[in-house]
Write a protein that holds these residues in place. Structure first.
Motif, mmCIF file in Angstrom:
data_model
loop_
_atom_site.group_PDB
_atom_site.id
_atom_site.type_symbol
_atom_site.label_atom_id
_atom_site.label_comp_id
_atom_site.label_asym_id
_atom_site.label_seq_id
_atom_site.Cartn_x
_atom_site.Cartn_y
_atom_site.Cartn_z
ATOM 1 N N ALA A 97 -1.429 6.544 7.760
ATOM 2 C CA ALA A 97 -1.211 5.125 7.464
ATOM 3 C C ALA A 97 -0.366 4.934 6.214
ATOM 4 O O ALA A 97 -0.068 3.793 5.829
ATOM 5 C CB ALA A 97 -2.559 4.426 7.282
ATOM 6 N N GLY A 98 0.015 6.034 5.595
ATOM 7 C CA GLY A 98 0.811 5.951 4.373
ATOM 8 C C GLY A 98 -0.001 5.562 3.155
ATOM 9 O O GLY A 98 0.553 5.095 2.148
ATOM 10 N N ASN A 99 -1.320 5.752 3.225
ATOM 11 C CA ASN A 99 -2.193 5.406 2.111
ATOM 12 C C ASN A 99 -2.474 6.615 1.223
ATOM 13 O O ASN A 99 -2.267 7.761 1.626
ATOM 14 C CB ASN A 99 -3.516 4.841 2.631
ATOM 15 N N VAL A 100 -2.972 6.346 0.036
ATOM 16 C CA VAL A 100 -3.248 7.412 -0.927
ATOM 17 C C VAL A 100 -4.598 8.062 -0.624
ATOM 18 O O VAL A 100 -5.574 7.373 -0.327
ATOM 19 C CB VAL A 100 -3.260 6.854 -2.366
ATOM 20 N N PHE A 101 -4.639 9.374 -0.704
ATOM 21 C CA PHE A 101 -5.883 10.130 -0.586
ATOM 22 C C PHE A 101 -5.730 11.354 -1.473
ATOM 23 O O PHE A 101 -4.692 12.020 -1.448
ATOM 24 C CB PHE A 101 -6.143 10.549 0.866
ATOM 25 N N ASP A 102 -6.738 11.652 -2.237
ATOM 26 C CA ASP A 102 -6.680 12.765 -3.194
ATOM 27 C C ASP A 102 -6.597 14.100 -2.454
ATOM 28 O O ASP A 102 -7.559 14.526 -1.817
ATOM 29 C CB ASP A 102 -7.922 12.726 -4.088
ATOM 30 N N ILE A 103 -5.457 14.746 -2.569
ATOM 31 C CA ILE A 103 -5.269 16.031 -1.882
ATOM 32 C C ILE A 103 -6.229 17.082 -2.418
ATOM 33 O O ILE A 103 -6.623 18.012 -1.712
ATOM 34 C CB ILE A 103 -3.794 16.500 -2.011
ATOM 35 N N GLY A 104 -6.638 16.913 -3.673
ATOM 36 C CA GLY A 104 -7.583 17.853 -4.270
ATOM 37 C C GLY A 104 -8.931 17.849 -3.574
ATOM 38 O O GLY A 104 -9.615 18.875 -3.519
ATOM 39 N N VAL A 105 -9.318 16.708 -3.045
ATOM 40 C CA VAL A 105 -10.588 16.604 -2.314
ATOM 41 C C VAL A 105 -10.534 17.462 -1.048
ATOM 42 O O VAL A 105 -11.478 18.193 -0.734
ATOM 43 C CB VAL A 105 -10.885 15.134 -1.956
ATOM 44 N N VAL A 106 -9.429 17.385 -0.332
ATOM 45 C CA VAL A 106 -9.294 18.173 0.901
ATOM 46 C C VAL A 106 -9.198 19.659 0.569
ATOM 47 O O VAL A 106 -9.765 20.499 1.272
ATOM 48 C CB VAL A 106 -8.059 17.735 1.718
#
Length: 237
Positions: free
Chosen positions: A144-153
């Protein structure tokens, strides 16, 4: 009704003492703090069963999660890894509510001590559940082009790396990392770290495709390879 500071302190200390005195191969059942939380958990389960809306369930979980925070803090601080339905359930509820850092904090403890999920309510094993919950949320945000913390994944990937799970689930984790890394690159506004992001994407997306060919990463990989080639062509000789 909000729990008083004195009651929160008592619950945390009591939970820590009981968790520290219960062996890893034993259930927490029978200890005072655990039974208190289990009674509360049963009440909240009944409330959740009466709500059909997914959003409504998530809103209720967000509201009631603080009631379990002192118990969780006590167990994580001193626990030896006893089987604990409260800890396992709150881990899932935190992930459901978008508290990924909090959920993964519990997941680290649960995975370390091989704590199992209540079989009557959860069909997936802990590694699969943790990986898939985080990956699906990250993929939804990335697409969706939204922000998500890559560090969490990345943390979910690290915690579950040595555990068995379906290839399709592992692929979701790898793809999520790759898509989030690729999403950091704006073709219209180049940044110094673009190449590093693209290289991360170039590493993880093919791995996802290798694990599950129909994971949905092929077009993203084409874009990444195109941008890497463009970057190389623009680099001064």
């Amino acid at each position: 009704m909000a729990m008083s500071p004195a009651k929160r302190h008592f619950l945390r200390v009591t939970a820590a003492q009981e968790a520290a005195s219960t062996a890893a191969d034993q259930p927490m059942a029978g200890s005072g703090a655990y039974e208190l939380q289990m009674a509360q958990l049963h009440q909240h389960h009944q409330q959740l069963k009466g709500i059909q809306s997914t959003q409504g369930k998530e809103e209720l979980k967000a509201k009631i999660l603080p009631d379990y925070a002192p118990y969780v803090a006590g167990v994580l601080a001193s626990g030896l890894g006893a089987q604990d339905e409260v800890i396992a359930t709150i881990m899932v509820w935190r992930l459901d509510g978008g508290d990924y850092q909090g959920g993964l904090e519990i997941a680290a403890y649960v995975l370390k001590h091989n704590i199992t999920m209540p079989p009557d309510r959860f069909s997936r094993k802990v590694p699969c559940l943790v990986a898939e919950e985080v990956a699906e949320a990250a993929l939804k945000a990335a697409r969706a082009g939204n922000v998500f913390d890559i560090g969490v994944v990345a943390e979910a990937d690290r915690l579950t790396a040595a555990h068995d799970m379906p290839d399709e689930v592992r692929a979701k984790v790898k793809l999520a990392i790759g898509l989030l890394a690729a999403g950091m690159v704006d073709e219209k506004e180049p940044k110094p770290d673009d190449l590093q992001c693209l290289e991360v994407a170039q590493h993880f997306i093919p791995r996802a495709i290798e694990l599950h060919e129909r994971c949905g990463g092929k077009k993203a990989l084409e874009r990444v390879e195109k941008l890497i080639k463009k970057h190389a062509e623009q680099k001064p000789s």
